[in-house]
Write a protein that holds these residues in place. Structure first.
Motif, short mmCIF file in Angstrom:
data_model
loop_
_atom_site.label_atom_id
_atom_site.label_comp_id
_atom_site.label_asym_id
_atom_site.label_seq_id
_atom_site.Cartn_x
_atom_site.Cartn_y
_atom_site.Cartn_z
N ASP A 527 0.86 -1.18 0.00
CA ASP A 527 0.00 0.00 0.00
C ASP A 527 0.90 1.23 0.00
OD1 ASP A 527 -1.79 2.01 0.36
OD2 ASP A 527 -2.44 1.40 2.36
N SER A 530 0.62 4.05 2.58
CA SER A 530 1.00 3.84 3.98
C SER A 530 2.29 4.55 4.33
CB SER A 530 1.13 2.34 4.28
OG SER A 530 2.21 1.76 3.56
N HIS A 563 -2.65 -3.40 -5.30
CA HIS A 563 -2.66 -3.72 -3.88
C HIS A 563 -3.84 -4.63 -3.53
CE1 HIS A 563 -2.28 -3.25 0.44
NE2 HIS A 563 -3.47 -2.67 0.51
N ASP A 597 3.35 -7.36 7.60
CA ASP A 597 4.42 -7.09 6.65
C ASP A 597 5.76 -7.04 7.37
OD1 ASP A 597 2.70 -6.96 4.55
OD2 ASP A 597 2.71 -4.78 4.36
N SER A 605 6.11 -7.58 1.64
CA SER A 605 4.72 -7.23 1.92
C SER A 605 3.89 -8.51 1.91
CB SER A 605 4.21 -6.23 0.86
OG SER A 605 2.86 -5.92 1.06
N ASP A 610 -0.49 -4.65 7.94
CA ASP A 610 0.73 -3.94 7.56
C ASP A 610 1.74 -4.02 8.70
OD1 ASP A 610 -0.01 -2.02 9.46
OD2 ASP A 610 -0.73 -0.58 7.98
N LYS A 616 -4.98 -4.21 6.28
CA LYS A 616 -4.86 -3.57 4.98
C LYS A 616 -6.26 -3.29 4.43
CE LYS A 616 -0.36 -5.60 3.92
NZ LYS A 616 0.45 -6.46 3.01
N SER A 617 -6.33 -2.37 3.50
CA SER A 617 -7.64 -1.94 2.99
C SER A 617 -8.42 -3.09 2.37
CB SER A 617 -7.46 -0.81 1.98
OG SER A 617 -6.64 -1.22 0.88
#
Length: 924
Positions: A527, A530, A563, A597, A605, A610, A616-617
């Motif tokens: 991402d 971020s 992503h 991550d 990643s 994260d 994460k989204s």
């Protein structure tokens, strides 16, 4: 302890990069600068910020290596003759201490507190304390205790900083040894300045179990006493983490000591673990103490509680600390939450044989003593259940075994292993191993589903058609081969390579629990937004670089899509591998790399979270955490599926397994299933526990194309699997040279020369070809760990480089796929097409030329890769599919794909926007 002076606050501070402060007596020179402790120099932004921009890890803008001096005057008051004063530094690096100008000594533990007795050096109630901290010249490299890849090689003092006042004569330590079978705890007391004492003991548990005051006589010759907790005592485990807190004091003393423990027995029972006599399966994660806001591990219970709580919400019940040991607060938080912890010595490398070049006796002794310190400091914590000698060690296995025996004799409350994935290609089980952590048991006998290209062959997730029928049991049971191992072998260590001595031996026949090492490592596109979260001294400059590279290739608007879809695809890879582990009766657990991550070692990643442990989204938007718990928790339904691509009318029989580890017994439970209009149920045997088959589902595959199999035990667990069903394959199906429909002609070619002639005449052409000027090999699975690190290692080892792609970005609303319904990311119906393809390098084409099906490249190479794309060439219209379609034309999904392309090419919708040449499209 009678009293404590907390030393948080302002200290004098001085850099000493030249390391001249000892000879120049910095301990007596006034300091002009100050620093607020506890902290690190980077977190306090001391020094001149660097303009360095690291691409393989976070960049510490205030990185410093050398000596730092910390000074403070403490008003202690008069210290009574019968008491002592000790300076307590909870976590730091290597230290030397001066008090009132007198040199006191030095400490070098990376994992445990530095404690100095300064009683005799306090003058007139004042102590001028000067601590020199060095973060260079360690006795060992330090693994992830000092690595720039995780918490950085910081300089400072973190955690509790205090002057502790206690009596000279009294209790020096208490160790608690629970005995669940006799509902009692054996306490071991250390006495200081006295040979014997009467000690009062009392306490309570977090479940309000009261331990009445009792007085016991303790002596140096008889340091143990047993406290009966009663038949109604409370156990500690992941479900009921009850903690007992006992206090003890020598009668007549004001010095009260506290010991916390849990009533638990964590054992290896054959090839499985048990907790308090009940089977346990470890669902673990790796942790390198990565805290990107600070660059150093926190030392408060609250911060660690939040981190571990998030992991537990994702079904994690076990933490393996990679070449590091967390501070006391982490164990305390794990005690409260019921997390099984495995610290590790800070070592990653080779323990040389005594006759081998590079043998380092001092380093070996340091590591042995560091392990003893860890056991003495944290051993009472009930969460501390396992310990490892390091990560991926090579060398003197007899010495490793001797160290294990030494630790077991010292403290038998924990299980021990030689290391995590030791002797990689040549694994062995040592006499004193309580469990084995690794990725293979011999040649081809994998207990993990994915591997780097330099560590061949690939695992089943990478090498097989997507399925959930795989079990590692077949590899654990097999014992008819020998482990690989020439005399000298070039192996991967960290981000590089090294020559090691590798000795062949007979294939392993395991008899202890097997834990899968560093499971997963499925990369997804990071991402890029971020980057703004890195507000501390550590900066993710690589994210800005990735964004710039995308912009230069005209793909800057696609990073959100990259992503999302690569993340959704990585999730499917994790599901396959974790389910294989959950399905394996002979596997005792797994340790993910990672749930979060990893911002080092090339930057990986690989998490659903994260590096900040935030979702994460794509996770939040698609409710992936609840779906994750469907296959990674203590109650999981597992469908054994050979293929997710079905043919209409096909009779499908799917065995269903249940792994159930919860303490509550199942009674009258029923597994309900449905797919489309079909449904049914399977009764779960009363009292079911462990892993086993509970029945089978049978149905006939029907259209529509997409369907989902739902499995549910109400109030317990649920899981789901997606299928695509296609009309039965036509065994006589062939690709015509030309397709005619109502006056429309579409030509099908497999070489550009023929296609160009047709295009010059204004024809419509579908070109199936992998003959490309520049391309990337088709590979269905997403990249392992990260491309830059393993590309470099492959080059160093002279092995094939990784493919490095991250799945597909599919315009699933495009008319070309109207007859081939797809999701926006890779799903099993694309497996054959992708693995028989080459991704065309379309760098330099217009930003608007977006492939209908794009292969997502890694952040470093960053190609625009096309699998299915279109353009006008000359007077004609061209649709390109970079697949060797004739090799797989017998597959039902491939025939359906071809029909969908033909339908599109015949339609008025086939009207490419961009006019290009064959050269621009990489066809020449």
């Amino acid at each position: 302890m009678i009293s404590e002076i907390i030393l948080d606050g302002t200290w004098g501070f001085r850099f000493d990069g030249a390391k001249e402060g000892i000879s120049r007596r910095f301990c007596t020179i006034p300091y002009e600068d100050t620093i607020e402790l506890p902290s690190t120099t980077s977190l306090s932004r001391k020094g001149v910020p660097s303009d360095e921009r690291k691409m393989g890890s976070l960049t510490d803008e205030y990185s410093f290596e050398g000596y730092c001096w910390y000074y403070r005057t403490i008003e202690t008051g008069v210290i009574p003759e019968d008491t002592k004063a000790e300076l307590f530094l909870e976590r730091t690096r290597q230290t030397k201490l001066w008090v009132n100008g007198d040199y006191i000594g030095e400490r070098n533990s990376l994992c445990t507190p530095h404690i100095y007795d300064i009683t005799d050096h306090i003058k007139d109630g004042t102590a001028e304390i000067c601590v020199m901290v060095s973060n260079t010249g360690y006795p060992t490299k330090g693994g992830h205790m000092t690595s720039e890849d995780t918490q950085t090689n910081w300089n400072g003092i973190t955690g509790r900083i205090a002057l502790r006042i206690s009596e000279k004569k009294g209790i020096s330590f208490i160790r608690a040894y629970p005995d669940v079978s006799s509902h009692s705890v054996k306490l071991e007391f250390g006495l200081e300045g006295m040979d014997e004492a009467e000690i009062s003991i009392w306490g309570v548990s977090s479940a309000c179990d009261v331990v009445d005051t009792t007085v016991r006589k303790i002596s140096a010759d008889s340091p143990f006493t047993v406290i009966d907790l009663g038949e109604d005592f409370s156990l500690w485990d992941e479900y009921s983490p009850v903690i007992y807190t006992l206090k003890a004091a020598v009668n007549g003393s004001m010095d009260i000591h506290t010991v916390c423990f849990g009533m638990r027995e964590f054992r290896a029972d054959g090839m499985h673990f048990s907790v308090n006599g009940k089977p346990a399966f470890l669902r673990g994660k790796h942790d390198g103490m990565l805290f990107p806001l600070t660059g150093a591990a926190p030392a408060t219970v609250g911060e660690w509680y939040e981190v571990l709580r998030k992991a537990k919400e994702w079904g994690i019940n076990h933490y393996r600390f990679h070449t590091c040991c967390p501070p006391d607060a982490a164990f305390t938080a794990a005690d409260m939450l019921g997390i099984y912890m495995q610290p590790e010595l800070p070592f990653w490398g080779t323990i040389r044989f005594h006759d081998e070049e590079g043998y380092n006796a001092d380093e070996i002794e340091y590591l042995r003593e560091e392990g003893r310190r860890i056991l003495r400091t944290f051993g009472n914590h009930p969460s501390f259940v396992m310990m490892s000698l390091g990560n991926e060690l090579w060398g003197d296995y007899e010495l490793m075994d001797h160290i294990l025996a030494e630790y077991k004799a010292m403290d038998d409350r924990h299980l021990y292993t030689q290391g995590s994935n030791n002797f990689q290609f040549c694994p062995r089980i040592l006499e004193n191993d309580d469990f084995f952590s690794g990725v293979r048991l011999g040649k081809g006998r994998f207990v993990r589903g994915s591997f780097a290209k330099c560590d061949p062959p690939h695992g089943f997730v990478q090498a097989e058609r997507p399925n959930t029928a795989y079990s590692f049991d077949r590899n654990i049971l097999t014992a008819n081969d020998s482990a690989e191992g020439p005399a000298e072998r070039l192996i991967q260590i960290g981000t590089g390579t090294a020559e090691v001595r590798a000795e062949s031996h007979d294939s392993l026949v395991p008899h202890i629990p097997i834990v899968s090492h560093e499971t997963g490592q499925y990369y997804s596109y990071p991402d890029l937004d971020s980057a703004e979260k890195y507000t501390g001294p550590l900066k993710a400059h690589f994210l800005d670089e990735y964004r710039q590279r995308l912009d230069e290739k005209g793909m800057g608007t696609l990073y959100h899509a990259f992503h999302e879809v690569s993340g959704l695809f990585a999730f499917q890879c994790y599901k396959m591998e974790i389910e294989a582990a959950m399905r394996s009766e002979l596997l005792a657990g797994f340790q993910l790399l990672d749930l979060q991550d990893f911002t080092g070692q090339g930057v990986a990643s690989v998490g659903m979270l994260d590096s900040f442990m935030d979702e994460k989204s794509f996770v939040t938007e698609n409710d992936l955490r609840s779906k994750w718990l469907g296959f990674c928790s203590d109650a999981v339904l597992l469908a054994e599926i050979d293929s997710f691509v079905l043919e209409y009318g096909q009779k499908v029989t799917i065995p269903v397994y249940l792994r159930y580890m919860r303490p509550d017994e199942l009674h009258g439970a029923k597994m309900l299933w449905h797919i489309g209009e079909k449904s049914g149920g399977i009764a779960v045997p009363d009292g079911f526990r462990g892993i086993g088959k509970i029945g089978s589902i049978t149905f006939e595959a029907e259209l529509p194309i997409e369907s989902e199999l739902q499995l549910t035990i109400d109030g317990v667990t649920s899981n789901s699997y997606s299928f695509t069903t296609f009309p039965a394959a036509d065994k006589d199906f062939t690709l015509p040279e030309v397709s005619e429909r109502s006056g429309s002609h579409v030509y099908i070619c497999d070489n550009i020369e023929k296609a160009e002639k047709l295009l010059e005449n204004g024809e419509k052409v579908i070109l199936f070809t992998d003959k490309l000027r520049e391309s990337v090999k088709g590979f269905y699975c997403t990249d392992f760990w990260n491309y830059p690190m393993f590309r470099t290692i492959s080059q160093q080892m002279g092995k094939e480089e990784p493919v490095g792609t991250l799945g597909l970005l599919i315009q699933n609303d495009h008319s070309a796929l109207a007859g081939f319904p797809s999701r926006i990311y890779s799903t099993p119906q694309w497996y054959e097409i992708v693995t028989h393809s080459e991704g065309a390098v379309l760098d330099g084409t217009s930003e608007g030329l977006r492939p209908i099906v794009q292969v997502i490249d890694n952040c470093e190479r960053n190609h625009k890769l096309g699998l299915l794309f279109e353009a006008c060439i000359s007077k004609g219209k061209l649709l390109v599919c970079t697949c060797r379609i004739r090799e797989i034309i017998h597959r039902p999904e491939v025939q359906h794909f071809v029909r969908s392309l033909l339908d599109y090419a015949h339609s008025d919708s086939f009207d490419p926007t961009y006019s290009l040449t064959a050269e621009a499209l990489c066809l020449r």
